[in-house]
Structures are given as C-alpha cells and as structure tokens.
Write a protein that holds these residues in place. Structure first.
Motif: not given
Length: 520
Positions: A215-221, A241-247, A300-303
C-alpha cells in the motif's frame, strides 16, 4: 467465494500433513508445493490443448492415439511453448500419473515415470524463451530420498497416496475470474513459514506486513510499469503489490537461495503471471546483482531483507551503487547495503519501502554516515514507521519500515509513525489487524501529527538530533501516571496499621492460651 477458498486451503493442508510425519517442514513443503504445481501445469496444458483441438472434435487425452498424432502434438507443442512456456504430452498429465498409480486399486509403481515427466517439463523449454523461467524448477523434488520411505515401494505408496488425494480436488483453474489456487498456494507457504522457525524469514513475509509495504509503494497509483524485490523469497511481496493496483506490467526479483528461488518462480506462475512478465534471478543481490536488472529502474521497490546479515563489501569496491556515499555498510550488518542497492534501482518517480531492524535508525559510524547522506545530501527519506515486536516468523525483535523517494512531495519534513503498540496477539505471534494497517496508511497518506502515534518532523528537527531517527525522539508515547493523593495514602496506611495491631493482639492472645512465646 470465501467459503470455497477456505475449503480448498484446508483440503490442501490436510494432504500436506500426509507427508508431515515423514520429514521436517522445509522438506514436506517442497514436495507438496511441487506436486500442486505439477497438477496446475497439467491442468493448464490440458485446457489449452483442448481449446486448440476443439474445432477438430478431439480431446487432448486422445491426441496420442490420433492417426496424425506426431504432427498434431508437434503443432500443439509449438503453440504451448509460446503461450504457456512449457509442454506436456497427454500421457504425462498429472491425472494420467495419478490414474496409473491407483489402477485396479493397487499401489502401481510410477516413481520412475513421475521423475521422467518432471524432468521432461524442464527439457521441453530448452532453446525456448521460457527456458530460464522453467529450468531446474523441480530439483527439490527428490523422489529417491529416504525421507519418503525406506524401500522403493514405501516411497511409491506415499507418493501415489498424495497424488490421488490431489487429483480428487478441483482447482477450478478454468475459472479465470478468481485466483483461488494462487491464494491457497500463498496460504500454504504461510502455514509452512509458521512452522519453519528461524528459516521462515528467508522465504516469507507475513501477509499483513506485505500489505503495508504494498500500500505504501502504490499510494496514489493505479498502474505500475514494474515492481522489484531484491530479496524476493517466495515472491509474496511482489504479488501483493499487484493486488493494490489495476495492473503491474512486469515483476522483477532476485533470490540467493536456490530452493526459495524455485518457489518464487512457481508462485508467479501459479498466480497466472505469464513467464514473459516476470524475471527472477538466482544470485546474491549485493555481490552479484542481475546484469539485466542493473540497467533497469523501477516504479515500485519492496523488500524484507535478512536482518543485519553478513556480506562482503570488499568484493564490490567502486560499485556505482555505493561509491557516492563515501562509506560502505559494515561487514556484519548489510542493512544499509540493501537500502543503497534499492535506491540505486529506484526510478525518479518511484517509491520504495523496506523492512529493517531498529538499529538502522540510530547506529553510528558508517551507518550514521549513510543515513545522514540519504537525508541531508539527497533528501530521499520520506517516512519512518515503527512496527510491533514479534510479527515476523523466526525473530521477535521490533522492526521498522523506511519509505524513500527520489522526488518527494514533502521536501521539508519526514513523517514518523509509532505503530509498535497497535496489534493483536494470536497465540505466540503478534499480528497487525486491518484497523492497524489502515491507520498506518491513512496517517502516511494524510501526513498528520497524531498525539502519541505520529509526528511530522522538519528536516531541521532531524538535523538537531544528529540524524538519529530513533522514533521515541520524535513521537512521545510517554503516559503520565495519575497524581498520587498523599493524604489518602497516609489515611490508608494508618488504617492498615490499626488492622495489624488488632491482628497482633489476637495472635498474642492465642499464644498465651497455648503457653508459647508470641512471634513478635
């Protein structure tokens, strides 16, 4: 949907427990997930081939008996390699192996055939675009292992039993409207992590933490060109991450553990991520980063890197990822090396979120120097979020999330959030609830100061603290004790003293009657 999902998860876990008494968690995880993956590939192959053959009125299971079987199967193979990335003959399908193993109600020997089929899946991709994505996927399914049984017949009996149970379950793969099997696969990975002890952190990030990072890396996207995880484990963070955006167009990751690397690729495929849309690399990210990834920059980068791991900075002196800082992370604590690597890979308009131990917030020497550079020289640090202790498998230490951006909207401040006391205790593990996750994200999105929870610190505040990011320096969570009424306490003590004198008198009377000395 929820009921169907829970039923599938429970069915798969029950089958997994068929193997549980024979081996430890890591081993029976590899077998059951490998067999589920084999069934998935078989079902996808069968569905796709039947779609191709439909105009001819042929079903795939009869294709090998067709008068023109050789030409027919060759054409299907070419199309399957492009569409699916692999190929299976009708006689190699999971359902066929399960049927042969149980034919006539007997324990028929299929171990040799099964080993050949798994090997052929990998061989079918040789020279094709998908070769790297399917190579050695089944290398952890050792069908000759004594862990499966003492004799060949014992091993075969156990495998036939597992395959038969799996064959009875409808994976509902034809229904493209849901991802039941992918979610069930994630559920199993989580269950294995819960029982794997210290090693769990190597391949799994709890879903609640994954949700926060995603959610943090997709805020506003709503769409992402790509997402990257330099320590991707089983791939759960990337998929979250894919669950938080359309694509999400493409997924990239790197993992040093070969077994976990295989698990990640399986997980991607099981979630219907086409092999052309993901690239996972098997090497040490810090010392041997993927040559392909090194040239890329990510939205977006998550780790969730291994906490305070040992690494070998001497091997990469003058590396562009680290040289600008003037200092390398300590050999015994690679935390900031991962941060530096991620910053290097981050696109100018991207966001990264990384889970780290609290030591990165305040340790001095080289780490203090790197921390100051990121804030004072680059102004990349956007937020520091404190998480509860004991939310990760294998360690009880409290952790934090650092959020960094190269082009920050709020260039004159850094947000601090203390969510360390916001959780639910479930058995021996602490868990973030949905309300806790929402509070973190709402606070981050609205960037607000909340008493005893968050604080928007100016860069001057941080500089005055000598770039020490320890959260209690910014978020005051001190709870004042209620003032003590000394007069009431004195009155209470006097009453207690009166009671004691009466009790002593009673005891003295009893002692006199018994003709013994009093104890005072």
């Amino acid at each position: 949907m929820t009921e169907q999902k829970q039923k599938l998860e429970q069915q798969l876990w029950n089958i997994a427990n068929t193997l549980r008494g024979k081996m430890d968690a890591d081993d029976f995880r590899d077998y059951i997930l490998g067999f589920i993956f084999y069934k998935y590939l078989s079902r996808k192959m069968d569905l796709y081939a039947n779609e191709i053959l439909k105009p001819d009125g042929i079903i795939y299971q009869d294709a090998e008996k067709h008068p023109e079987s050789e030409a027919l199967l060759s054409a299907i193979k070419d199309e399957a390699l492009d569409k699916l990335g692999y190929f299976l003959l009708p006689s190699e399908l999971f359902s066929e192996l399960a049927r042969r193993g149980n034919a006539g109600g007997k324990n028929n020997f299929i171990l040799g055939d099964l080993a050949a089929v798994l090997n052929h899946i990998e061989q079918s991709t040789m020279g094709s675009e998908s070769e790297e994505d399917f190579g050695n996927l089944f290398e952890d399914l050792d069908l000759t292992s004594s862990k499966l049984g003492k004799s060949e017949n014992d091993k075969n009996e156990l495998i036939v039993k597992v395959l038969s149970h799996l064959e009875d379950i409808d994976f509902d793969i034809a229904n493209t409207e849901n991802d039941l099997l992918g979610d069930a696969y994630e559920y199993l990975i989580g269950k294995f992590a819960a029982g794997a002890g210290k090693s769990a952190g190597e391949f799994y990030t709890p879903q609640e933490v994954s949700s926060v990072l995603a959610k943090l890396v997709t805020t506003g996207k709503t769409k992402l060109k790509n997402v990257y995880d330099p320590t991707c484990g089983s791939g759960s963070l990337l998929l979250r991450v894919a669950k938080e955006v359309e694509e999400v167009s493409e997924f990239f990751g790197q993992e040093s553990n070969p077994t976990t690397y295989n698990l990640c690729r399986m997980n991607m495929i099981m979630h219907n991520v086409h092999y052309k849309r993901f690239d996972i690399y098997n090497e040490d990210t810090l010392v041997n980063p993927s040559p392909k990834h090194s040239e890329m920059r990510f939205d977006a980068i998550v780790a969730n890197p291994p906490f305070s791991a040992n690494w070998q900075p001497d091997k990469i002196i003058n590396d562009d990822r680290f040289s600008a800082y003037g200092k390398m992370a300590p050999k015994s604590k690679a935390d900031f090396a991962f941060v530096q690597h991620m910053v290097h890979q981050l696109d100018d308009n991207g966001t990264m979120a990384v889970v780290l131990p609290h030591g990165v917030l305040f340790r001095g020497a080289a780490e203090g120097h790197i921390r100051k550079y990121l804030i004072e020289d680059r102004n990349y640090l956007d937020a520091v979020i404190g998480l509860p202790a004991n939310i990760f498998y294998g360690t009880s230490i409290p952790t934090c999330i650092l959020v960094l951006k190269k082009k920050r909207e709020h260039t004159n401040n850094i947000l601090f959030i203390d969510s360390s006391q916001h959780f639910e205790k479930v058995k021996t593990q602490n868990m973030l609830r949905e309300v806790d996750i929402n509070k973190i994200i709402d606070t981050y999105t609205n960037r607000i100061t909340t008493d005893k929870y968050s604080y928007v610190a100016t860069l001057q505040d941080v500089a005055e603290n000598d770039y020490n990011l320890n959260i209690p320096r910014y978020v005051d969570t001190f709870e004042e004790e209620e003032p003590v009424d000394l007069a009431a306490v004195a009155k209470e003590l006097k009453a207690i003293n009166t009671d004691m004198e009466a009790t002593n008198a009673t005891i003295a009377n009893f002692c006199n009657q018994l003709d013994i000395d009093t104890p005072f």
